[in-house]
Design a protein around this motif. Structure first.
Motif, PDB file in Angstrom:
ATOM      1  N   PRO A  22       0.864  -1.321   0.104  1.00 54.94           N
ATOM      2  CA  PRO A  22      -0.054   0.014  -0.067  1.00 54.94           C
ATOM      3  C   PRO A  22       0.824   1.220   0.050  1.00 54.94           C
ATOM      4  O   PRO A  22       1.945   1.146   0.429  1.00 54.94           O
ATOM      5  CB  PRO A  22      -0.851  -0.148   1.431  1.00 54.94           C
ATOM      6  N   GLY A  23       0.173   2.533  -0.487  1.00 53.37           N
ATOM      7  CA  GLY A  23       0.978   3.755  -0.583  1.00 53.37           C
ATOM      8  C   GLY A  23       0.921   4.301  -1.912  1.00 53.37           C
ATOM      9  O   GLY A  23      -0.196   3.975  -2.554  1.00 53.37           O
ATOM     10  N   ASP A  24       1.938   5.051  -2.250  1.00 51.46           N
ATOM     11  CA  ASP A  24       1.707   5.678  -3.314  1.00 51.46           C
ATOM     12  C   ASP A  24       2.173   5.034  -4.594  1.00 51.46           C
ATOM     13  O   ASP A  24       3.351   4.854  -4.946  1.00 51.46           O
ATOM     14  CB  ASP A  24       2.975   6.931  -3.421  1.00 51.46           C
ATOM     15  N   ARG A  25       1.145   4.395  -5.433  1.00 51.04           N
ATOM     16  CA  ARG A  25       1.543   3.481  -6.611  1.00 51.04           C
ATOM     17  C   ARG A  25       0.538   3.721  -7.522  1.00 51.04           C
ATOM     18  O   ARG A  25       0.668   2.992  -8.520  1.00 51.04           O
ATOM     19  CB  ARG A  25       1.287   2.039  -5.828  1.00 51.04           C
ATOM     20  N   GLY A  26      -0.269   4.590  -7.645  1.00 52.48           N
ATOM     21  CA  GLY A  26      -1.026   5.031  -8.717  1.00 52.48           C
ATOM     22  C   GLY A  26      -0.445   5.098 -10.089  1.00 52.48           C
ATOM     23  O   GLY A  26      -0.883   4.830 -11.087  1.00 52.48           O
ATOM     24  N   TRP A  27       0.796   5.625  -9.828  1.00 54.54           N
ATOM     25  CA  TRP A  27       1.607   5.838 -10.999  1.00 54.54           C
ATOM     26  C   TRP A  27       2.229   4.628 -11.680  1.00 54.54           C
ATOM     27  O   TRP A  27       2.775   4.995 -12.770  1.00 54.54           O
ATOM     28  CB  TRP A  27       2.932   6.847 -10.631  1.00 54.54           C
ATOM     29  N   ARG A  90      10.061  10.359  -7.962  1.00 57.96           N
ATOM     30  CA  ARG A  90       9.212   9.027  -7.682  1.00 57.96           C
ATOM     31  C   ARG A  90       9.600   8.593  -6.153  1.00 57.96           C
ATOM     32  O   ARG A  90      10.510   9.171  -5.691  1.00 57.96           O
ATOM     33  CB  ARG A  90       9.610   8.018  -8.511  1.00 57.96           C
ATOM     34  N   PRO A  91       8.511   7.890  -5.479  1.00 59.82           N
ATOM     35  CA  PRO A  91       8.794   7.565  -4.381  1.00 59.82           C
ATOM     36  C   PRO A  91       9.823   6.713  -3.999  1.00 59.82           C
ATOM     37  O   PRO A  91      10.485   5.422  -4.448  1.00 59.82           O
ATOM     38  CB  PRO A  91       7.570   6.596  -3.903  1.00 59.82           C
TER      39      PRO A  91
END
Ligand SMILES: [Zn+2]
Length: 198
Positions: A22-27, A90-91
């Motif tokens: 989970p987390g910032d992965r929409g990209w 990017r993360p």
């Protein structure tokens, strides 16, 4: 030791595994109407496939399965990936996890594989230990890298690749299917013509 084909497939599967965190992965996803390449995670997934096969480049330097096949190299890859991710906004932790995870699959597959050339296995725990380790399970066949264009070598390597696809393939497909479900929320939010993949 497995072929580059098995290693690359495991690397792509590792990238998709990281997408389940989970987390910032929409990209990392794209609308269902987008190309397979975009939906699979674009160049970063391809990069992870390459990163997973890269340790065997040490064959070119006559120092096979030593420093390149170690936890030290995994940490180095993760660090370089994090720095590169920061530069392209990017993360960092996610990209580092993805690339280091892909690289680590190489160590895992080699550890599980047959090895007929001593010293057997790999120096997996360098720089903490110089011990060579191997599971002895012979899950993957020994590939032939000398005279690899000869007919016997081609036959040996084709059999090895087929076995790798039978073992790693279902794992990759399972991870892909779980990833499609996990990222469906993000891809559904994107307009069909969106090429920014934010
Ligand atoms: Zn290797």
């Amino acid at each position: 030791m497995p072929s580059s084909v098995g290693h690359a497939l495991a690397g792509a599967a590792a990238a998709w595994c990281a997408d389940l965190v989970p987390g910032d992965r929409g990209w990392r996803t794209a609308p269902p109407t987008a190309s397979w390449y975009r939906r699979a995670g674009n160049g970063l997934t391809v990069l992870c496939a390459g990163v997973a096969a890269a340790p065997d480049l040490d064959l070119l330097f006559g120092s096979h399965r030593r420093f390149t096949h170690s936890v030290g190299a995994v940490l180095l890859v993760g660090t370089v990936a994090a720095i590169a991710a920061v530069r392209v906004r990017r993360p960092a932790i996610r990209v580092a996890l993805m690339c280091a995870g892909a690289y680590a699959t190489h160590l895992l597959l080699d550890w599980l594989a047959a090895d007929s050339i001593p010293p057997y296995g790999l120096r997996a725990f360098w720089p903490f230990s110089n011990t060579w380790v191997i599971s002895g399970w012979d899950l993957f066949r020994q590939t032939e890298r000398r005279h690899f264009l000869s007919r016997p070598a081609i036959w040996i390597n084709l059999q090895a690749i087929a076995q790798e696809l039978v073992i790693v393939g279902p794992v990759a497909v399972a991870v892909w299917l779980i990833r499609v479900k996990a990222l469906a929320r993000f891809s559904a939010e994107m307009p069909c013509g969106d090429h920014s993949a934010k």
